[in-house]
Design a protein around this motif. Structure first.
Motif, PDB file in Angstrom:
ATOM      1  N   TRP A 190       0.866  -1.177   0.000  1.00 30.51           N
ATOM      2  CA  TRP A 190       0.000   0.000   0.000  1.00 30.51           C
ATOM      3  C   TRP A 190       0.904   1.227   0.000  1.00 30.51           C
ATOM      4  O   TRP A 190       1.624   1.478   0.970  1.00 30.51           O
ATOM      5  N   PRO A 191       0.904   2.018  -1.040  1.00 32.58           N
ATOM      6  CA  PRO A 191       1.779   3.193  -1.116  1.00 32.58           C
ATOM      7  C   PRO A 191       1.312   4.298  -0.179  1.00 32.58           C
ATOM      8  O   PRO A 191       0.201   4.246   0.378  1.00 32.58           O
ATOM      9  N   GLN A 192       2.139   5.314  -0.011  1.00 32.99           N
ATOM     10  CA  GLN A 192       1.797   6.431   0.864  1.00 32.99           C
ATOM     11  C   GLN A 192       0.499   7.087   0.401  1.00 32.99           C
ATOM     12  O   GLN A 192       0.250   7.251  -0.785  1.00 32.99           O
ATOM     13  N   GLY A 193      -0.352   7.405   1.364  1.00 34.73           N
ATOM     14  CA  GLY A 193      -1.624   8.033   1.072  1.00 34.73           C
ATOM     15  C   GLY A 193      -2.731   7.069   0.715  1.00 34.73           C
ATOM     16  O   GLY A 193      -3.894   7.464   0.629  1.00 34.73           O
ATOM     17  N   ALA A 194      -2.394   5.783   0.516  1.00 30.29           N
ATOM     18  CA  ALA A 194      -3.397   4.804   0.098  1.00 30.29           C
ATOM     19  C   ALA A 194      -4.157   4.252   1.301  1.00 30.29           C
ATOM     20  O   ALA A 194      -3.634   4.177   2.415  1.00 30.29           O
ATOM     21  N   ALA A 195      -5.413   3.855   1.059  1.00 29.48           N
ATOM     22  CA  ALA A 195      -6.203   3.198   2.099  1.00 29.48           C
ATOM     23  C   ALA A 195      -5.707   1.773   2.285  1.00 29.48           C
ATOM     24  O   ALA A 195      -5.373   1.088   1.316  1.00 29.48           O
TER      25      ALA A 195
ATOM     26  N   VAL B 296      -2.241   4.923   4.792  1.00 29.41           N
ATOM     27  CA  VAL B 296      -0.804   5.040   5.001  1.00 29.41           C
ATOM     28  C   VAL B 296      -0.470   6.523   5.068  1.00 29.41           C
ATOM     29  O   VAL B 296      -0.889   7.304   4.202  1.00 29.41           O
ATOM     30  N   ALA B 297       0.250   6.928   6.105  1.00 29.97           N
ATOM     31  CA  ALA B 297       0.601   8.341   6.261  1.00 29.97           C
ATOM     32  C   ALA B 297       1.399   8.820   5.058  1.00 29.97           C
ATOM     33  O   ALA B 297       2.334   8.153   4.620  1.00 29.97           O
ATOM     34  N   SER B 298       1.006   9.935   4.513  1.00 27.82           N
ATOM     35  CA  SER B 298       1.698  10.523   3.377  1.00 27.82           C
ATOM     36  C   SER B 298       2.751  11.493   3.889  1.00 27.82           C
ATOM     37  O   SER B 298       2.450  12.397   4.665  1.00 27.82           O
TER      38      SER B 298
END
Length: 258
Positions: free
Chosen positions: A40-45, A86-88
């Motif tokens: 799960w990349p940054q910013g993703a749910a 995921v924290a961006s």
């Protein structure tokens, strides 16, 4: 969110198995590993608690505790009515999480940065110990001057391992257009999740005094910080010097005000 988390034998936790710690800690470790691998990349749910519970064959309560710790550590962010993400590592997140310098009125602003030097080097004894490297391991040494309210306030000396950032180049670093930690994540897939700091007072030498526009011998704040990624691997050593003529280090202890 689609329910597309198939449970595999190596992901399911054996309720009768022997684990080195609590069950929720093992779930936390597995979620962290998936984050490291970029599932799960940054910013993703991320998946829901129920989906994780099915994935690992554990209770929702166990998952909730694991995710709760990752939220408390600011690895994940809960958004009411939307889920957990995921924290961006964007500019505002970095300013709020990792920047502690404020002016005399308590105001915090994002600094303007000027690259002073960028060179290759080798790890000395201190760098090797802090970054868990062999002495003599190849590193990059970077110097930055940071400006607040058009004043040079912070001088940073950074050391990062070439093994972690093999293609780090001065030109790309100079024009990165984002925070340094954001650049680590975007360009190299290295996410900083924790920073440890040691804070002291030292006297400015002539080079530092000239850079900060202060008198040689004047006391400055000395912050030594080590940045770590998900699995506790140190990825950056930074020696920060701060002029305290009109700025201070500000930290909130305990619960944040609602």
């Amino acid at each position: 969110m689609p329910d597309n988390l198939a449970v595999t034998a190596d992901e399911t936790l054996d309720p009768g198995g022997v684990l080195p710690g609590p069950l929720y800690a093992e779930v936390k470790k597995r979620i962290t590993r998936s984050l490291m691998e970029g599932e799960w990349p940054q910013g993703a749910a991320i998946p829901t608690e129920s989906q994780f519970a099915r994935r690992y064959a554990v209770s929702v309560g166990t998952v909730r505790k694991a995710i709760g710790e990752l939220v408390a550590e600011r690895v994940l962010v809960r958004r009411r009515g939307r889920g957990t993400f995921v924290a961006s590592r964007n500019r505002d997140y970095m300013l709020d999480t990792y920047f502690r310098i404020v002016d005399d009125a308590g105001r915090k602003e994002f600094p303007e940065t000027r690259l002073i030097s960028f060179r290759r080097g080798k790890a000395d004894a201190v760098v090797a110990q802090r970054l868990q490297l062999m002495r003599g391991a190849p590193v990059y040494r970077i110097e930055n001057l940071l400006f607040l309210q058009d004043q040079s306030v912070i001088f940073d000396r950074m050391v990062v391992p070439q093994a972690v950032f093999p293609d780090l180049r001065e030109a790309a670093f100079r024009r990165r257009g984002m925070t340094i930690f954001g650049y680590y994540q975007t360009r190299f897939g290295i996410t900083v999740t924790r920073v440890e700091e040691w804070v002291r007072a030292v006297n400015a030498d002539s080079k530092l005094a000239a850079a900060l526009g202060i008198a040689a011998g004047e006391a400055v704040l000395a912050i030594e910080r080590v940045a770590y990624t998900y699995d506790g691997t140190p990825v950056e050593l930074r020696h920060r010097r701060v002029s305290t003529r009109s700025h201070a280090y500000f930290s909130v202890l305990g619960m944040k005000q609602a």
